[in-house]
Design a protein around this motif. Structure first.
Motif, PDB file in Angstrom:
ATOM      1  N   PRO B  12       0.805  -1.229   0.000  1.00  0.00           N
ATOM      2  CA  PRO B  12       0.000   0.000   0.000  1.00  0.00           C
ATOM      3  C   PRO B  12       0.834   1.273   0.000  1.00  0.00           C
ATOM      4  O   PRO B  12       0.455   2.246  -0.646  1.00  0.00           O
ATOM      5  N   PRO B  34      -6.440   1.595  -5.507  1.00  0.00           N
ATOM      6  CA  PRO B  34      -6.641   1.185  -4.110  1.00  0.00           C
ATOM      7  C   PRO B  34      -7.468  -0.090  -3.982  1.00  0.00           C
ATOM      8  O   PRO B  34      -7.176  -0.939  -3.134  1.00  0.00           O
ATOM      9  N   TRP B  94     -14.180   0.634   0.250  1.00  0.00           N
ATOM     10  CA  TRP B  94     -13.741   1.090  -1.069  1.00  0.00           C
ATOM     11  C   TRP B  94     -14.844   0.848  -2.104  1.00  0.00           C
ATOM     12  O   TRP B  94     -15.154   1.729  -2.899  1.00  0.00           O
ATOM     13  N   MET B 117      -6.805   4.695   1.952  1.00  0.00           N
ATOM     14  CA  MET B 117      -5.890   3.561   1.899  1.00  0.00           C
ATOM     15  C   MET B 117      -4.879   3.642   3.035  1.00  0.00           C
ATOM     16  O   MET B 117      -4.539   2.632   3.658  1.00  0.00           O
TER      17      MET B 117
END
Lengths: 238, 493
Positions: B12, B34, B94, B117
């Motif tokens: 990430p 993401p 998300w 994120m």
């Protein structure tokens, strides 16, 4: 009355908390008997096998490099959040919230100083593993050079895109070096380059590479912060 | 093995640095990447969790230095369970917010997805790390993204909420650093397992001071009673899906940290009763405050605080049953409270005040959303046959096993309060007449899918709790076995 009580309570608590910190006795050997503090290991391993002359750098970039990656992310996030907060309030490029003209001494002087400041900043982060300083300090010096230029010239502008590209590439370098270490050595951020000779510019394996990336990143980010804040639209003229 | 725990952080972070560049190529990538990262991490988490449940914990060394010299990550049944839960919820958030801010400028969308994120990454890092200073860094990452997300809608109220959060969060960071300083000054190490094996050498007075500092600092993030002034405002002002992320992810990470310090690192004898005490106070105050709220999201926020209090009470029993109940409660709370936030934000989508009275009669216009909200409300109160019932039952049996009848009575009484304020909202949704001024908003396709998935999980756990109890028992054992944890980390050579 309520305030007095609060102050009394805070003072009592403060007294005892401060007391416990005085008990530790910083500056004297304060570790509990029988424990082996990690600082001794750090100092011993900095020279060999890491081959780095600056112990602070070896701790920041290697032993606790994961923390530094986190701190770099914290800075990146802080800039992102600032940009998000001030997004609606930004001027068109070229306009400023603080408008004043600098005298000709400042303008010509800063033209002279700017390259020197950038050079000093670059020197500080390139030699981070040899002499005091490093990526964070060098980056701040570079950002201060841009601050000088922004203050001296009303229409001096820095490309936002360029800043964000530099920032991203530097971040990718840091995380990428970490992942390369993972592929070559088996653990994240592990050194996979030859360590060289102590006190040479090319020594310490990946440490200088990471610190240079940090220098670029911090420089770009702080310049971005200054630029964003300088171009914030004030309450009065907005 | 398909990967190692460090990828939960490295991937990430790499993606976060890449996203601004990718956005220059194609703006849609800012939204897609993401999701891809979270999907990959979810697969990785499930694989690793399966591996860990069979073969025992994974301890990952960073930069080639074995503990206590370097930093290490620990992926065992307990932390693995929480990581999987957090990433799963993160992925749902998300999906829910994929079309969020679709029609507005590109830059706010970029920042939103970056911050979201990083919020998830920071929380996962808190749970995975085996080093107290590293945990501080991840708490910083989490809280800075949380400040930004709270202030995302630029307005007076959200700025105030975010400012409150920033002030409390900074105080929390200061306390955390002070506590870390005491520990390092005494024991000369920052590694959790190493500290745990040497903590008995420490001066008891300093030990208590540092424990209190840790609890104060983490209590601010975990919404423990006197320290949670920021929470209702932040929940009410942040975008809807972010409320779900706070309740499901950030708070869970902070509670994990408190539990790790209490169970593994410190050996203070009174700390369990202390957890029960603060948990009980938090529970009672929050639930009685919730009943007086006029805004839906504030009500949900107080309910979330109350649930965290109950989790701390269950952890405070100090028994296997107690820990099991607490973990079950954390799982249920994460799923149910997210569902409530998701569906609740559609019920009050077009109203400016977000008042409870504005949900009147929405069931006719938004039948599925209303049904799911009602399902969530019944589940969180603990009505059978929904998921919340089993966790509340587990808490009560754990209390009975520890002979804490007073706690049992109080928890049951608070549950009645909870029932009242949730049923009040459900009653309004179904049996009141709609106010003419409020326009219902149909949920997006993504939002609907997410809510249906959460609803299905609630029903699944409700009818077949054995689906998760096996894993929860293993997580419980891994938390309770302090010696094993220390040995796993320090035996690396």
């Amino acid at each position: 009355m309520k305030k007095v009580l609060v102050i009394l309570l805070l003072a009592t608590m403060g007294y005892y908390i401060a007391g416990s910190y005085f008990d530790i006795g910083f500056g004297q050997p304060h570790f509990v008997q029988g424990v082996k503090p990690v600082k001794d290991i750090y100092l011993a391993k900095t020279v060999k096998p890491l081959t780095v002359s600056n112990a602070v750098t070896s701790i920041v970039v290697n032993f606790r490099g994961f923390d530094t990656l986190g701190e770099v992310t914290v800075l990146f996030l802080a800039v992102t959040v600032l940009g998000s907060l001030l997004y609606k309030k930004r001027h068109a490029v070229g306009e400023r919230s603080v408008l004043f003209s600098a005298s000709s001494i400042v303008t010509s002087g800063s033209k002279l100083l700017f390259p020197a400041i950038i050079l000093l900043g670059a020197y500080v982060f390139i030699h981070g593993h040899l002499s005091p300083g490093g990526g964070f300090q060098g980056g701040v010096i570079i950002a201060s050079g841009f601050l000088l230029m922004l203050l001296a010239y009303e229409n001096y502008s820095v490309s936002h895109t360029a800043l964000s590209v530099v920032e991203s590439l530097a971040g990718i370098t840091f995380a990428g070096v970490g992942l390369l270490g993972f592929m070559h050595g088996g653990t994240f951020l592990q050194n996979f380059l030859p360590v060289g000779v102590l006190n040479n510019l090319f020594s310490g394996g990946v440490i200088p590479i990471i610190y240079i990336a940090v220098g670029f990143k911090v420089g770009a980010e702080l310049t971005g912060v200054i630029y964003t804040v300088l171009h914030e639209k004030g309450q009065s003229n907005g | 093995m398909v990967g190692t725990p460090v990828l939960f952080i490295a991937i990430p972070l790499m993606a976060a640095f890449l996203i601004p560049l990718l956005g220059m190529i194609w703006k849609e990538l800012v939204r897609i990447v993401p999701g891809l990262v979270l999907t990959y991490l979810l697969i990785l988490a499930i694989n690793l969790l399966n591996h860990v449940l069979v073969h025992g914990p994974i301890v990952e060394v960073i930069a080639g230095w074995v503990p206590p010299i370097g930093i290490n990550l620990v992926f065992n049944a307990f932390s693995g369970f929480l990581v999987t839960l957090m990433i799963f919820l993160g992925l749902l958030v998300w999906v829910y917010s994929y079309r969020f801010k679709r029609n507005v400028d590109y830059e706010p969308a970029l920042k939103y997805f970056l911050m979201l994120m990083m919020l998830i990454t920071g929380s996962v890092g808190i749970v995975l790390t085996g080093d107290i200073f590293n945990m501080f860094v991840f708490i910083e990452i989490t809280s800075i993204s949380a400040y930004g997300l709270t202030a995302f809608y630029k307005g007076r109220n959200s700025a105030e909420a975010s400012f409150k959060y920033v002030m409390m969060g900074s105080i929390a960071s200061t306390f955390l650093l002070l506590a870390i300083m005491i520990i390092y000054a005494q024991l000369g190490t920052l590694n959790m397992a190493d500290i745990a094996s040497k903590i008995h050498l420490m001066d008891p007075k300093l030990k208590i001071v540092s424990y209190i500092f840790f609890v104060v600092a983490l209590g601010i993030e975990a919404e423990i009673f006197p320290l949670n002034g920021w929470a209702p405002d932040a929940y009410a002002e942040a975008p809807g899906p972010v409320g779900a992320a706070f309740a499901g992810i950030v708070v869970k990470a902070a509670v994990y940290a408190i539990i790790r310090y209490t169970y593994t690192i410190f050996d203070l004898s009174g700390s369990f009763s202390f957890l029960i005490l603060i948990g009980m106070i938090t529970l009672i105050i929050a639930e009685t405050a919730a009943i007086r709220q006029e805004k839906l999201k504030r009500m949900l926020a107080y309910s979330s605080i109350g649930q965290m209090g109950l989790v701390l009470v269950a952890f405070g029993f100090g028994t296997k049953e107690g820990v099991f109940a607490a973990l079950f409660l954390m799982l249920n709370h994460a799923i149910i409270k997210s569902l409530l936030f998701f569906s609740g934000s559609y019920l009050t989508y077009n109203s400016t005040e977000k008042k409870i009275s504005e949900v009147n009669g929405m069931s006719k216009y938004l039948p599925i959303t209303s049904l799911l909200f009602a399902l969530g409300a019944f589940a969180i109160v603990g009505l059978p046959p929904f998921a919340g019932f089993w966790s509340k039952l587990a808490v009560l049996t754990a209390a009975a096993d520890s002979n804490m009848i007073l706690i049992m009575v109080l928890v049951l009484m608070v549950s009645v309060v909870e029932l009242v304020y949730y049923l009040r909202v459900v009653n309004r949704v179904y049996f009141f007449k709609k106010e003419a001024a409020v326009k219902p908003q149909k949920p997006t396709f993504n939002g609907l899918i997410v809510m249906l998935v959460l609803g299905a999980i609630i029903l699944l756990i409700g009818f077949y709790p054995d689906a998760v109890t096996g894993m929860l028992h293993k997580a419980t054992n891994s938390l309770m076995d302090k010696g094993q944890y220390i040995q796993n980390v320090l035996s690396l050579k």
